[in-house]
Design a protein around this motif. Sequence first.
Motif, PDB file in Angstrom:
ATOM      1  N   MET A   1       0.840  -1.194   0.000  1.00  0.00           N
ATOM      2  CA  MET A   1       0.000   0.000   0.000  1.00  0.00           C
ATOM      3  C   MET A   1       0.877   1.246   0.000  1.00  0.00           C
ATOM      4  SD  MET A   1      -2.941   1.147   2.725  1.00  0.00           S
ATOM      5  CE  MET A   1      -4.096  -0.077   2.130  1.00  0.00           C
ATOM      6  N   THR A   2       0.511   2.228  -0.805  1.00  0.00           N
ATOM      7  CA  THR A   2       1.228   3.490  -0.859  1.00  0.00           C
ATOM      8  C   THR A   2       0.340   4.609  -0.324  1.00  0.00           C
ATOM      9  OG1 THR A   2       0.434   4.094  -3.057  1.00  0.00           O
ATOM     10  CG2 THR A   2       2.353   2.643  -2.951  1.00  0.00           C
ATOM     11  N   ASN A   3       0.928   5.784  -0.154  1.00  0.00           N
ATOM     12  CA  ASN A   3       0.151   6.924   0.303  1.00  0.00           C
ATOM     13  C   ASN A   3      -0.995   7.259  -0.640  1.00  0.00           C
ATOM     14  OD1 ASN A   3       1.814   7.093   2.474  1.00  0.00           O
ATOM     15  ND2 ASN A   3       2.918   8.921   1.811  1.00  0.00           N
ATOM     16  N   ASN A   4      -0.836   6.894  -1.914  1.00  0.00           N
ATOM     17  CA  ASN A   4      -1.894   7.159  -2.876  1.00  0.00           C
ATOM     18  C   ASN A   4      -3.148   6.341  -2.625  1.00  0.00           C
ATOM     19  OD1 ASN A   4      -0.311   9.016  -4.279  1.00  0.00           O
ATOM     20  ND2 ASN A   4       0.559   7.446  -5.621  1.00  0.00           N
ATOM     21  N   ASP A   5      -2.995   5.260  -1.812  1.00  0.00           N
ATOM     22  CA  ASP A   5      -4.143   4.417  -1.490  1.00  0.00           C
ATOM     23  C   ASP A   5      -4.921   4.927  -0.281  1.00  0.00           C
ATOM     24  OD1 ASP A   5      -3.547   2.489  -3.515  1.00  0.00           O
ATOM     25  OD2 ASP A   5      -1.950   1.715  -2.227  1.00  0.00           O
ATOM     26  N   PHE A   6      -4.386   5.928   0.422  1.00  0.00           N
ATOM     27  CA  PHE A   6      -5.035   6.418   1.630  1.00  0.00           C
ATOM     28  C   PHE A   6      -6.228   7.303   1.264  1.00  0.00           C
ATOM     29  CE2 PHE A   6      -0.776   6.388   4.133  1.00  0.00           C
ATOM     30  CZ  PHE A   6      -0.782   5.003   4.111  1.00  0.00           C
ATOM     31  N   PRO A   7      -7.363   7.157   1.965  1.00  0.00           N
ATOM     32  CA  PRO A   7      -8.482   8.080   1.731  1.00  0.00           C
ATOM     33  C   PRO A   7      -8.069   9.516   2.020  1.00  0.00           C
ATOM     34  CG  PRO A   7      -9.181   6.185   3.029  1.00  0.00           C
ATOM     35  CD  PRO A   7      -7.686   6.136   2.965  1.00  0.00           C
ATOM     36  N   ALA A   8      -8.653  10.446   1.293  1.00  0.00           N
ATOM     37  CA  ALA A   8      -8.326  11.868   1.453  1.00  0.00           C
ATOM     38  C   ALA A   8      -9.174  12.468   2.568  1.00  0.00           C
ATOM     39  CB  ALA A   8      -8.551  12.602   0.146  1.00  0.00           C
ATOM     40  N   HIS A   9      -8.885  12.061   3.805  1.00  0.00           N
ATOM     41  CA  HIS A   9      -9.665  12.533   4.948  1.00  0.00           C
ATOM     42  C   HIS A   9      -9.441  14.024   5.188  1.00  0.00           C
ATOM     43  CE1 HIS A   9     -11.073   8.583   5.966  1.00  0.00           C
ATOM     44  NE2 HIS A   9      -9.858   8.104   6.184  1.00  0.00           N
ATOM     45  N   ALA A  10     -10.409  14.631   5.882  1.00  0.00           N
ATOM     46  CA  ALA A  10     -10.373  16.060   6.183  1.00  0.00           C
ATOM     47  C   ALA A  10     -10.633  16.263   7.674  1.00  0.00           C
ATOM     48  CB  ALA A  10     -11.432  16.780   5.359  1.00  0.00           C
ATOM     49  N   PRO A  11     -10.275  17.418   8.232  1.00  0.00           N
ATOM     50  CA  PRO A  11     -10.560  17.674   9.649  1.00  0.00           C
ATOM     51  C   PRO A  11     -12.062  17.676   9.926  1.00  0.00           C
ATOM     52  CG  PRO A  11      -8.958  19.255   8.800  1.00  0.00           C
ATOM     53  CD  PRO A  11      -9.515  18.516   7.618  1.00  0.00           C
ATOM     54  N   LEU A  12     -12.480  16.909  10.934  1.00  0.00           N
ATOM     55  CA  LEU A  12     -13.887  16.854  11.320  1.00  0.00           C
ATOM     56  C   LEU A  12     -14.144  17.375  12.725  1.00  0.00           C
ATOM     57  CD1 LEU A  12     -15.071  13.351   9.982  1.00  0.00           C
ATOM     58  CD2 LEU A  12     -15.173  15.572   8.835  1.00  0.00           C
ATOM     59  N   ALA A  13     -13.142  17.331  13.580  1.00  0.00           N
ATOM     60  CA  ALA A  13     -13.338  17.767  14.960  1.00  0.00           C
ATOM     61  C   ALA A  13     -11.997  18.220  15.536  1.00  0.00           C
ATOM     62  CB  ALA A  13     -13.919  16.641  15.822  1.00  0.00           C
ATOM     63  N   VAL A  14     -12.073  19.084  16.537  1.00  0.00           N
ATOM     64  CA  VAL A  14     -10.860  19.565  17.204  1.00  0.00           C
ATOM     65  C   VAL A  14     -11.061  19.513  18.712  1.00  0.00           C
ATOM     66  CG1 VAL A  14     -10.157  21.080  15.317  1.00  0.00           C
ATOM     67  CG2 VAL A  14     -11.595  21.982  17.156  1.00  0.00           C
ATOM     68  N   GLN A  15      -9.950  19.329  19.412  1.00  0.00           N
ATOM     69  CA  GLN A  15      -9.939  19.494  20.856  1.00  0.00           C
ATOM     70  C   GLN A  15      -9.034  20.670  21.187  1.00  0.00           C
ATOM     71  OE1 GLN A  15      -9.888  16.231  23.811  1.00  0.00           O
ATOM     72  NE2 GLN A  15      -7.924  17.069  24.502  1.00  0.00           N
ATOM     73  N   THR A  16      -9.561  21.588  21.965  1.00  0.00           N
ATOM     74  CA  THR A  16      -8.769  22.743  22.387  1.00  0.00           C
ATOM     75  C   THR A  16      -8.402  22.608  23.860  1.00  0.00           C
ATOM     76  OG1 THR A  16     -10.736  24.026  23.006  1.00  0.00           O
ATOM     77  CG2 THR A  16      -9.945  24.221  20.724  1.00  0.00           C
ATOM     78  N   ARG A  17      -7.306  23.235  24.205  1.00  0.00           N
ATOM     79  CA  ARG A  17      -6.892  23.372  25.612  1.00  0.00           C
ATOM     80  C   ARG A  17      -6.334  24.782  25.746  1.00  0.00           C
ATOM     81  NH1 ARG A  17      -6.033  19.777  29.711  1.00  0.00           N
ATOM     82  NH2 ARG A  17      -6.334  18.066  28.228  1.00  0.00           N
ATOM     83  N   GLY A  18      -7.006  25.587  26.559  1.00  0.00           N
ATOM     84  CA  GLY A  18      -6.626  26.994  26.623  1.00  0.00           C
ATOM     85  C   GLY A  18      -6.854  27.665  25.277  1.00  0.00           C
ATOM     86  N   GLU A  19      -5.856  28.377  24.802  1.00  0.00           N
ATOM     87  CA  GLU A  19      -5.992  29.116  23.546  1.00  0.00           C
ATOM     88  C   GLU A  19      -5.558  28.304  22.329  1.00  0.00           C
ATOM     89  OE1 GLU A  19      -3.743  32.656  23.993  1.00  0.00           O
ATOM     90  OE2 GLU A  19      -5.037  33.501  25.549  1.00  0.00           O
ATOM     91  N   LEU A  20      -5.077  27.103  22.536  1.00  0.00           N
ATOM     92  CA  LEU A  20      -4.513  26.335  21.438  1.00  0.00           C
ATOM     93  C   LEU A  20      -5.396  25.156  21.038  1.00  0.00           C
ATOM     94  CD1 LEU A  20      -0.746  26.111  22.504  1.00  0.00           C
ATOM     95  CD2 LEU A  20      -1.837  27.784  20.979  1.00  0.00           C
ATOM     96  N   VAL A  21      -5.303  24.797  19.764  1.00  0.00           N
ATOM     97  CA  VAL A  21      -5.871  23.535  19.297  1.00  0.00           C
ATOM     98  C   VAL A  21      -4.906  22.428  19.680  1.00  0.00           C
ATOM     99  CG1 VAL A  21      -6.466  22.167  17.272  1.00  0.00           C
ATOM    100  CG2 VAL A  21      -7.155  24.570  17.394  1.00  0.00           C
ATOM    101  N   GLU A  22      -5.353  21.549  20.557  1.00  0.00           N
ATOM    102  CA  GLU A  22      -4.469  20.498  21.070  1.00  0.00           C
ATOM    103  C   GLU A  22      -4.433  19.290  20.142  1.00  0.00           C
ATOM    104  OE1 GLU A  22      -3.491  18.820  25.397  1.00  0.00           O
ATOM    105  OE2 GLU A  22      -5.600  18.608  24.844  1.00  0.00           O
ATOM    106  N   SER A  23      -5.598  18.904  19.587  1.00  0.00           N
ATOM    107  CA  SER A  23      -5.675  17.728  18.717  1.00  0.00           C
ATOM    108  C   SER A  23      -6.683  17.988  17.608  1.00  0.00           C
ATOM    109  CB  SER A  23      -6.101  16.482  19.503  1.00  0.00           C
ATOM    110  OG  SER A  23      -5.171  16.172  20.520  1.00  0.00           O
TER     111      SER A  23
END
Length: 322
Positions: free
Chosen positions: A1-23
């Motif tokens: 499997m190569t990177n070309n086989d990976f689905p083109a996922h997009a950001p769906l959710a974020v976790q913040t801590r303080g002023e920063l996006v943590e995950s």
Amino acid sequence: MTNNDFPAHAPLAVQTRGELVESVHYGSLIALKNDGGTLLERGEPAARMYPRSALKPLMAVAMLRAGLELPTEQLALAAASHSGATAHQETAAKILANAGLAPEHLGNSTDLPYGVAEREAWLRAGHGPTQLAQNCSGKHAALLATCVKNGWPLETYLHADHPLAALIRDTVAELTGEAITAVSTDGCGTEVFGLTLTGMARAFSRMATAAPGTPERRVADAMRAHPEMVAGHGRDVTTLMEAVPGLLAKDGFEGIQLVALADGSAVALKISDGGDRARMPAAVPALLALGVDPALLAPFNNLPVFGGGRPVGELRGLPTTN
């Protein structure tokens, strides 16, 4: 499997801590309007993935088509990933007993109860992993009962060449509108099929709006009538169905979430790394776009992140505006 086989996922959710996006949680998502058209999509919902336990309602449809008759509470458990509470295990045992079978006939894997509270209580009572406690025992009990109804062999009910397996494949292909091109084995031992999020959303839409009395509608109605059987106390899928009238929902391992509304609009998503915590928050913005009352969805999004015992951030789904 190569990177070309990976689905083109997009950001769906974020976790913040303080002023920063943590995950950042990546994945793919599609929301269908009640006429079947696409309202919005993120990532690559046309990529094949394994729906895992989100397939169970479709499998239950196949069982009803084969003549299985169950009370609604037991039918809901046949489509469930239950928490392993006493009521869940006793209901699975009833399905077996009414077919003249016993837990020894089950072919699913052994496990501890899936629910945290249920697992802790089970362990305190001195129990270990069993097949009844495993979250798929309702499905397996119903599969066996279907075999008894039709005079099909019990010992080979998990084999790919079994008549029930063929019926399930045909039913899944029909409801999703997709050919079965990839087949593997789920954690409990049944077949699992490579399908798209679009196809799974289409299947849940069809079930939610099927004519009364059809196998599709009977499964959907049983799940909506007994959401506590579909998951369990405190589980988000159960709570969501209790909160939104007419809503049908099922989760699956590896970050799968399926939701259909009473009007047939539907959401299907997968979190790319298989993590569970972002599954429901990621679905909320799409459900809002489909017109669900924000007040009903408030408990499932903007979840607090704690530091030192107090909220310092949140886990939230990302807006879905195109």
